[in-house]
Design a protein around this motif. Structure first.
Motif, PDB file in Angstrom:
ATOM      1  N   PHE A  29       0.825  -1.204   0.000  1.00  0.00           N
ATOM      2  CA  PHE A  29       0.000   0.000   0.000  1.00  0.00           C
ATOM      3  C   PHE A  29       0.858   1.252   0.000  1.00  0.00           C
ATOM      4  CE2 PHE A  29      -4.063  -1.976   0.613  1.00  0.00           C
ATOM      5  CZ  PHE A  29      -3.755  -3.173   1.218  1.00  0.00           C
ATOM      6  N   SER A  30       0.364   2.267  -0.679  1.00  0.00           N
ATOM      7  CA  SER A  30       1.100   3.522  -0.748  1.00  0.00           C
ATOM      8  C   SER A  30       1.209   4.170   0.622  1.00  0.00           C
ATOM      9  CB  SER A  30       0.410   4.489  -1.710  1.00  0.00           C
ATOM     10  OG  SER A  30       0.307   3.935  -2.992  1.00  0.00           O
ATOM     11  N   THR A  31       0.094   4.195   1.327  1.00  0.00           N
ATOM     12  CA  THR A  31       0.036   4.870   2.620  1.00  0.00           C
ATOM     13  C   THR A  31      -0.391   3.892   3.704  1.00  0.00           C
ATOM     14  OG1 THR A  31      -0.527   6.995   1.612  1.00  0.00           O
ATOM     15  CG2 THR A  31      -1.055   6.724   3.935  1.00  0.00           C
ATOM     16  N   MET A  32       0.301   3.950   4.811  1.00  0.00           N
ATOM     17  CA  MET A  32      -0.075   3.161   5.981  1.00  0.00           C
ATOM     18  C   MET A  32      -0.273   4.116   7.148  1.00  0.00           C
ATOM     19  SD  MET A  32      -0.094  -0.014   4.966  1.00  0.00           S
ATOM     20  CE  MET A  32      -0.094  -0.941   6.500  1.00  0.00           C
ATOM     21  N   GLY A  33      -1.198   3.776   8.013  1.00  0.00           N
ATOM     22  CA  GLY A  33      -1.465   4.658   9.137  1.00  0.00           C
ATOM     23  C   GLY A  33      -1.898   3.927  10.384  1.00  0.00           C
ATOM     24  N   VAL A  46      -3.824   8.905  14.218  1.00  0.00           N
ATOM     25  CA  VAL A  46      -2.672   9.043  15.099  1.00  0.00           C
ATOM     26  C   VAL A  46      -1.425   9.399  14.293  1.00  0.00           C
ATOM     27  CG1 VAL A  46      -1.140   7.861  16.723  1.00  0.00           C
ATOM     28  CG2 VAL A  46      -3.610   7.412  16.775  1.00  0.00           C
ATOM     29  N   ALA A  47      -1.118   8.575  13.289  1.00  0.00           N
ATOM     30  CA  ALA A  47       0.093   8.790  12.496  1.00  0.00           C
ATOM     31  C   ALA A  47      -0.044   8.081  11.166  1.00  0.00           C
ATOM     32  CB  ALA A  47       1.324   8.282  13.231  1.00  0.00           C
ATOM     33  N   GLY A  48       0.648   8.597  10.148  1.00  0.00           N
ATOM     34  CA  GLY A  48       0.632   7.977   8.836  1.00  0.00           C
ATOM     35  C   GLY A  48       1.975   8.148   8.158  1.00  0.00           C
ATOM     36  N   ILE A  49       2.217   7.289   7.164  1.00  0.00           N
ATOM     37  CA  ILE A  49       3.509   7.298   6.471  1.00  0.00           C
ATOM     38  C   ILE A  49       3.305   6.892   5.020  1.00  0.00           C
ATOM     39  CG2 ILE A  49       4.012   4.897   7.148  1.00  0.00           C
ATOM     40  CD1 ILE A  49       6.960   5.789   7.489  1.00  0.00           C
ATOM     41  N   LYS A  74       9.611  -6.202   4.485  1.00  0.00           N
ATOM     42  CA  LYS A  74       8.867  -7.115   5.353  1.00  0.00           C
ATOM     43  C   LYS A  74       7.378  -6.822   5.337  1.00  0.00           C
ATOM     44  CE  LYS A  74      12.736  -7.711   8.566  1.00  0.00           C
ATOM     45  NZ  LYS A  74      13.193  -7.555   9.975  1.00  0.00           N
ATOM     46  N   ASN A  75       6.972  -5.770   4.657  1.00  0.00           N
ATOM     47  CA  ASN A  75       5.578  -5.323   4.632  1.00  0.00           C
ATOM     48  C   ASN A  75       5.063  -5.077   6.051  1.00  0.00           C
ATOM     49  OD1 ASN A  75       3.488  -4.412   3.102  1.00  0.00           O
ATOM     50  ND2 ASN A  75       2.762  -6.426   2.446  1.00  0.00           N
ATOM     51  N   MET A  76       5.850  -4.337   6.806  1.00  0.00           N
ATOM     52  CA  MET A  76       5.539  -4.050   8.200  1.00  0.00           C
ATOM     53  C   MET A  76       5.487  -2.542   8.424  1.00  0.00           C
ATOM     54  SD  MET A  76       5.392  -6.948  10.007  1.00  0.00           S
ATOM     55  CE  MET A  76       5.709  -6.383  11.680  1.00  0.00           C
ATOM     56  N   VAL A  77       4.653  -2.142   9.375  1.00  0.00           N
ATOM     57  CA  VAL A  77       4.591  -0.760   9.827  1.00  0.00           C
ATOM     58  C   VAL A  77       4.681  -0.772  11.350  1.00  0.00           C
ATOM     59  CG1 VAL A  77       3.249   1.363   9.890  1.00  0.00           C
ATOM     60  CG2 VAL A  77       3.159  -0.103   7.887  1.00  0.00           C
ATOM     61  N   TYR A  78       5.359   0.228  11.887  1.00  0.00           N
ATOM     62  CA  TYR A  78       5.581   0.281  13.327  1.00  0.00           C
ATOM     63  C   TYR A  78       5.137   1.631  13.883  1.00  0.00           C
ATOM     64  CZ  TYR A  78       8.709  -3.461  11.878  1.00  0.00           C
ATOM     65  OH  TYR A  78       9.222  -4.595  11.310  1.00  0.00           O
ATOM     66  N   LEU A  79       4.749   1.611  15.141  1.00  0.00           N
ATOM     67  CA  LEU A  79       4.453   2.854  15.851  1.00  0.00           C
ATOM     68  C   LEU A  79       5.172   2.804  17.191  1.00  0.00           C
ATOM     69  CD1 LEU A  79       2.828   5.518  15.733  1.00  0.00           C
ATOM     70  CD2 LEU A  79       1.077   4.366  17.102  1.00  0.00           C
ATOM     71  N   TYR A  93      -5.558   0.800  15.777  1.00  0.00           N
ATOM     72  CA  TYR A  93      -5.810   0.089  14.539  1.00  0.00           C
ATOM     73  C   TYR A  93      -4.803   0.495  13.474  1.00  0.00           C
ATOM     74  CZ  TYR A  93     -10.415  -0.928  16.544  1.00  0.00           C
ATOM     75  OH  TYR A  93     -11.445  -1.360  17.347  1.00  0.00           O
ATOM     76  N   CYS A  94      -4.365  -0.480  12.727  1.00  0.00           N
ATOM     77  CA  CYS A  94      -3.520  -0.243  11.562  1.00  0.00           C
ATOM     78  C   CYS A  94      -4.431  -0.109  10.343  1.00  0.00           C
ATOM     79  CB  CYS A  94      -2.564  -1.419  11.397  1.00  0.00           C
ATOM     80  SG  CYS A  94      -1.538  -1.375   9.927  1.00  0.00           S
ATOM     81  N   GLY A  95      -4.167   0.888   9.516  1.00  0.00           N
ATOM     82  CA  GLY A  95      -4.948   1.088   8.304  1.00  0.00           C
ATOM     83  C   GLY A  95      -4.044   1.151   7.087  1.00  0.00           C
ATOM     84  N   ALA A  96      -4.594   0.725   5.957  1.00  0.00           N
ATOM     85  CA  ALA A  96      -3.832   0.722   4.711  1.00  0.00           C
ATOM     86  C   ALA A  96      -4.634   1.422   3.620  1.00  0.00           C
ATOM     87  CB  ALA A  96      -3.524  -0.710   4.286  1.00  0.00           C
TER      88      ALA A  96
END
Length: 123
Positions: A29-33, A46-49, A74-79, A93-96
């Protein structure tokens, strides 16, 4: 089939830290949040990248305390959440999103969601 799975939530004292992880599968995904929802309240940003990690966006309430990052290999997102406060207590919640451009803070721009992970900050 797209799947987002969050982990890393828990109980922590005020001033402590937690690191949330989100594992994405099925596509990239282009954007993860990250969003959160406290009891009786709406889900809030909360936050996005963005894809490259070169652009991030944060809610005013977490600026300077939280940091979002991603590992595309790794197709991972961290906060990373530091200096936690009792008011940070919520389900996270993680969003894509396929959204391109400025990292969106709008919930409806996110197409897929994880099941959520509880974060509880005690005073």
């Amino acid at each position: 089939q797209v799947q987002l799975v969050e982990s890393g939530g828990g109980l922590v004292q005020a001033g402590g830290s937690l690191r949330l992880s989100c594992a994405a599968s099925g596509r990239t995904f282009s954007t993860m949040g990250w969003f959160r929802q406290a009891p009786g309240k709406e889900r809030e940003f909360v936050a996005g990248i963005n894809w490259s990690g070169g652009s991030t966006n944060y809610a005013d309430s977490v600026k300077g305390r939280f940091s979002i990052s991603r590992d595309n290999a790794k197709n991972m997102v961290y906060l990373q959440m530091n200096s936690l406060k009792p008011e940070d207590t919520a389900v996270y919640y993680c969003g894509a999103s396929a959204w391109r451009g400025i990292v969106s803070m709008t919930r409806t721009h996110y197409d897929y969601w994880g099941q959520g992970t509880q974060v509880t900050v005690s005073s």
